[in-house]
Write a protein that holds these residues in place. Structure first.
Motif, PDB file in Angstrom:
ATOM      1  N   ALA A 171      -3.114  14.237   9.700  1.00 17.22           N
ATOM      2  CA  ALA A 171      -2.821  15.627  10.041  1.00 17.22           C
ATOM      3  C   ALA A 171      -2.537  16.452   8.795  1.00 17.22           C
ATOM      4  N   ASP A 172      -2.044  15.793   7.721  1.00 18.98           N
ATOM      5  CA  ASP A 172      -1.800  16.502   6.473  1.00 18.98           C
ATOM      6  C   ASP A 172      -2.987  16.282   5.533  1.00 18.98           C
ATOM      7  N   GLU A 173      -2.798  16.514   4.255  1.00 19.08           N
ATOM      8  CA  GLU A 173      -3.904  16.407   3.300  1.00 19.08           C
ATOM      9  C   GLU A 173      -3.959  15.062   2.597  1.00 19.08           C
ATOM     10  N   ARG A 174      -3.155  14.097   3.039  1.00 10.47           N
ATOM     11  CA  ARG A 174      -3.228  12.772   2.435  1.00 10.47           C
ATOM     12  C   ARG A 174      -4.542  12.102   2.797  1.00 10.47           C
ATOM     13  N   LYS A 175      -5.071  11.363   1.863  1.00 10.69           N
ATOM     14  CA  LYS A 175      -6.379  10.735   2.054  1.00 10.69           C
ATOM     15  C   LYS A 175      -6.250   9.411   2.795  1.00 10.69           C
ATOM     16  N   PRO A 176      -7.175   9.113   3.705  1.00  7.20           N
ATOM     17  CA  PRO A 176      -7.201   7.770   4.309  1.00  7.20           C
ATOM     18  C   PRO A 176      -7.626   6.749   3.270  1.00  7.20           C
ATOM     19  N   SER A 177      -7.241   5.512   3.482  1.00  6.04           N
ATOM     20  CA  SER A 177      -7.510   4.454   2.503  1.00  6.04           C
ATOM     21  C   SER A 177      -8.646   3.554   2.949  1.00  6.04           C
ATOM     22  N   MET A 212       0.847  -1.189   0.000  1.00  6.03           N
ATOM     23  CA  MET A 212       0.000   0.000   0.000  1.00  6.03           C
ATOM     24  C   MET A 212       0.880   1.234   0.000  1.00  6.03           C
ATOM     25  N   ASN A 213       0.556   2.228  -0.854  1.00  6.20           N
ATOM     26  CA  ASN A 213       1.317   3.464  -0.912  1.00  6.20           C
ATOM     27  C   ASN A 213       0.973   4.310   0.295  1.00  6.20           C
ATOM     28  N   ASN A 214       1.961   4.664   1.118  1.00  9.03           N
ATOM     29  CA  ASN A 214       1.697   5.439   2.326  1.00  9.03           C
ATOM     30  C   ASN A 214       1.929   6.930   2.142  1.00  9.03           C
ATOM     31  N   GLY A 215       2.125   7.371   0.901  1.00 10.35           N
ATOM     32  CA  GLY A 215       2.242   8.801   0.616  1.00 10.35           C
ATOM     33  C   GLY A 215       3.627   9.364   0.876  1.00 10.35           C
ATOM     34  N   GLN A 216       4.617   8.547   1.238  1.00  8.07           N
ATOM     35  CA  GLN A 216       5.968   9.008   1.534  1.00  8.07           C
ATOM     36  C   GLN A 216       6.886   8.721   0.344  1.00  8.07           C
ATOM     37  N   SER A 217       7.966   9.513   0.265  1.00  2.00           N
ATOM     38  CA  SER A 217       8.949   9.308  -0.795  1.00  2.00           C
ATOM     39  C   SER A 217       9.760   8.058  -0.493  1.00  2.00           C
ATOM     40  N   PRO A 218      10.438   7.475  -1.518  1.00  5.34           N
ATOM     41  CA  PRO A 218      11.284   6.302  -1.256  1.00  5.34           C
ATOM     42  C   PRO A 218      12.350   6.576  -0.207  1.00  5.34           C
ATOM     43  N   ALA A 219      12.939   7.795  -0.213  1.00  2.92           N
ATOM     44  CA  ALA A 219      13.965   8.115   0.786  1.00  2.92           C
ATOM     45  C   ALA A 219      13.384   8.131   2.196  1.00  2.92           C
ATOM     46  N   GLN A 220      12.167   8.700   2.327  1.00  3.41           N
ATOM     47  CA  GLN A 220      11.521   8.739   3.642  1.00  3.41           C
ATOM     48  C   GLN A 220      11.191   7.334   4.127  1.00  3.41           C
ATOM     49  N   ASN A 221      10.692   6.514   3.202  1.00  2.00           N
ATOM     50  CA  ASN A 221      10.372   5.134   3.571  1.00  2.00           C
ATOM     51  C   ASN A 221      11.622   4.361   3.971  1.00  2.00           C
ATOM     52  N   SER A 222      12.732   4.619   3.275  1.00  2.00           N
ATOM     53  CA  SER A 222      13.971   3.925   3.587  1.00  2.00           C
ATOM     54  C   SER A 222      14.472   4.318   4.975  1.00  2.00           C
ATOM     55  N   ALA A 223      14.416   5.633   5.285  1.00  2.00           N
ATOM     56  CA  ALA A 223      14.848   6.091   6.614  1.00  2.00           C
ATOM     57  C   ALA A 223      13.965   5.511   7.700  1.00  2.00           C
ATOM     58  N   ARG A 224      12.665   5.484   7.435  1.00  2.00           N
ATOM     59  CA  ARG A 224      11.739   4.944   8.424  1.00  2.00           C
ATOM     60  C   ARG A 224      11.984   3.455   8.632  1.00  2.00           C
ATOM     61  N   SER A 225      12.272   2.730   7.534  1.00  2.00           N
ATOM     62  CA  SER A 225      12.539   1.302   7.644  1.00  2.00           C
ATOM     63  C   SER A 225      13.769   1.041   8.495  1.00  2.00           C
ATOM     64  N   ALA A 278     -18.160   1.278   9.214  1.00  2.00           N
ATOM     65  CA  ALA A 278     -17.354   2.484   9.021  1.00  2.00           C
ATOM     66  C   ALA A 278     -17.579   3.072   7.637  1.00  2.00           C
ATOM     67  N   VAL A 279     -17.465   4.390   7.555  1.00  2.00           N
ATOM     68  CA  VAL A 279     -17.668   5.118   6.298  1.00  2.00           C
ATOM     69  C   VAL A 279     -16.399   5.899   5.974  1.00  2.00           C
ATOM     70  N   LEU A 280     -15.962   5.775   4.734  1.00  2.00           N
ATOM     71  CA  LEU A 280     -14.800   6.533   4.248  1.00  2.00           C
ATOM     72  C   LEU A 280     -15.317   7.781   3.545  1.00  2.00           C
ATOM     73  N   VAL A 281     -14.919   8.932   4.017  1.00  2.00           N
ATOM     74  CA  VAL A 281     -15.405  10.204   3.486  1.00  2.00           C
ATOM     75  C   VAL A 281     -14.265  10.887   2.750  1.00  2.00           C
ATOM     76  N   LEU A 282     -14.412  11.051   1.448  1.00  2.00           N
ATOM     77  CA  LEU A 282     -13.369  11.652   0.622  1.00  2.00           C
ATOM     78  C   LEU A 282     -13.901  12.890  -0.080  1.00  2.00           C
ATOM     79  N   PRO A 283     -13.036  13.872  -0.381  1.00  2.00           N
ATOM     80  CA  PRO A 283     -13.503  15.114  -1.012  1.00  2.00           C
ATOM     81  C   PRO A 283     -14.017  14.913  -2.426  1.00  2.00           C
ATOM     82  N   ASN A 284     -13.532  13.870  -3.095  1.00  2.00           N
ATOM     83  CA  ASN A 284     -13.964  13.616  -4.465  1.00  2.00           C
ATOM     84  C   ASN A 284     -14.381  12.161  -4.589  1.00  2.00           C
ATOM     85  N   PRO A 285     -15.684  11.853  -4.655  1.00  2.00           N
ATOM     86  CA  PRO A 285     -16.128  10.459  -4.703  1.00  2.00           C
ATOM     87  C   PRO A 285     -15.548   9.678  -5.861  1.00  2.00           C
TER      88      PRO A 285
END
Length: 394
Positions: free
Chosen positions: A237-243, A1-14, A189-196
């Protein structure tokens, strides 16, 4: 699943996550090797999920605290320091979202296990937001109660530096057609997104709630046997959408919370009932002690035989021995008892409880030296006959 982070950020987190898991494993090995407490550490940390390691750290902490009293004084300081280290690494792992973005069964079980440890309704309510945020990675979480088509915020959890003002949402009506109404009605549960058009699953139009920003949010119902009692709102907390996966995860988590909440509520109610029963038993014990210490006048039955016991009237001016010891209320109870009334009928007649009637009857039997109700009436007849004979003689 894409978590919205760059490859460098994901690598540091890993790398950070891997270091945390390695440190946790080494602490588990030390605890078991030096003190014999806790579970065995995973042999391959790369294959262990953060949730599994968190659960093992929880188990190790509990085992260490239980065994603290059984070790020598010189080892207690070392064990205490090791438990502090375990607590610190557990906090780091708990606060850091997983690099994979996928929550395994062990992670979910660990979160539920920590909730179960809260035991009380208040403890569960305080813990649910932080556990939901740590498990899903959704940094803004609200817990609310549902009453009369209104949801009212009771607990919040925000990422550091992102604490929006929720005063405008302190109590919000569940509007027709809103995501909250859909969650309550469908109990899902209901997923609410700005653009259906950009969503999948059961997404719906974005509700005009400024708190949740442009990225959308998830709302999950908290369900018990009687229905929906609350809601959990969560977003980033940012503008990334929940999945959709995060929606389903929060839905399962809210369901588990509802089960634990109902269990804790029933447990608290049973504890309160137990407390009331114990108080009542203590009250009866004091009553029985008073009866055992009461003065008793034993009558001497004659061989004349007993008169009819089916209906006896107590004259108000009777001065027969024994009856003078009865209080006014005991005399009223005895008059109805002698008339053949049951405890329930006496209680209805005098507008008192059956428990009080039984207490009065016990005292009457004691004072008349009788073993049962029939003997009490017999003794009354004997005493009144003796009193009448005495009057005729004088």
């Amino acid at each position: 699943m894409n978590n919205g982070q760059s490859p460098a950020q994901n690598s540091a987190r890993s790398r950070g996550e891997a270091e945390g898991l390695k440190t946790a494993a080494s602490l588990l090995v030390r605890l078991r090797k030096e003190f014999g407490f806790g579970p065995e550490a995973p042999t391959e940390t790369r294959q262990a999920s953060p949730g599994l390691v968190l659960a093992m750290l929880d188990e190790a902490t509990e085992a260490g605290l239980r065994g603290l009293s059984s070790i020598s004084a010189d080892k207690k300081v070392s064990l205490g320091r090791l438990l502090v280290q375990i607590r610190d690494v557990r906090r780091r792992l708990h606060a850091a979202p997983s690099s994979s973005g996928v929550v395994g069964a062990a992670d979910f079980a660990g979160a539920v296990r920590r909730l179960r440890g809260a035991e009380t309704v208040a403890g569960l309510s305080r813990s649910v937001c932080s556990e939901a945020a740590a498990m899903t990675g959704l940094g803004l979480v609200l817990l609310s109660e549902v009453h009369d088509s209104t949801w009212t915020i009771v607990e919040t959890q925000f990422e550091k530096g992102s604490a929006p003002d929720v005063s405008a949402l302190a109590s919000t009506a569940i509007a027709p057609g809103s995501p909250e109404e859909e969650a309550v009605q469908k109990r899902a549960a209901v997923l609410v997104l700005p653009n259906p058009q950009l969503s999948t699953g059961n997404s719906t139009a974005f509700a005009a709630v400024p708190l949740f920003g442009a990225g959308g949010y998830v709302v999950a119902p908290i369900t018990v046997s009687t229905g929906v009692i609350g809601l959990i709102h969560a977003c980033r907390a940012d503008e990334r959408k929940p999945s959709v996966a995060e929606r389903d995860l929060l839905d399962a988590f809210a369901g588990s919370f509802g089960t634990l909440f109902e269990r804790a509520l029933v447990s608290e109610r049973l504890s309160e009932q137990k407390r009331l029963i114990v108080e009542r038993l203590h009250e009866e014990s004091r009553e029985a002690e008073g009866l055992s210490n009461a003065e008793v006048a034993f009558g001497k039955p004659s061989g004349a035989g007993a008169a009819s016991l089916s209906s006896v009237s107590l004259p108000t001016d009777c001065r027969a021995p024994g009856l003078e010891e009865l209080t006014r209320r005991e005399g009223e109870v005895f008059q109805l008892l002698a008339a053949g009334k049951s405890n329930t009928e006496i209680a209805d007649e005098l507008v008192i409880s059956v428990f009080t009637v039984k207490s009065h009857v016990k005292k009457i039997l004691r004072k008349l030296g009788a073993m049962n109700r029939s003997e009490a009436i017999y003794r009354y007849l004997e005493m009144t006959d003796s009193d009448a004979s005495s009057r005729r003689t004088t």
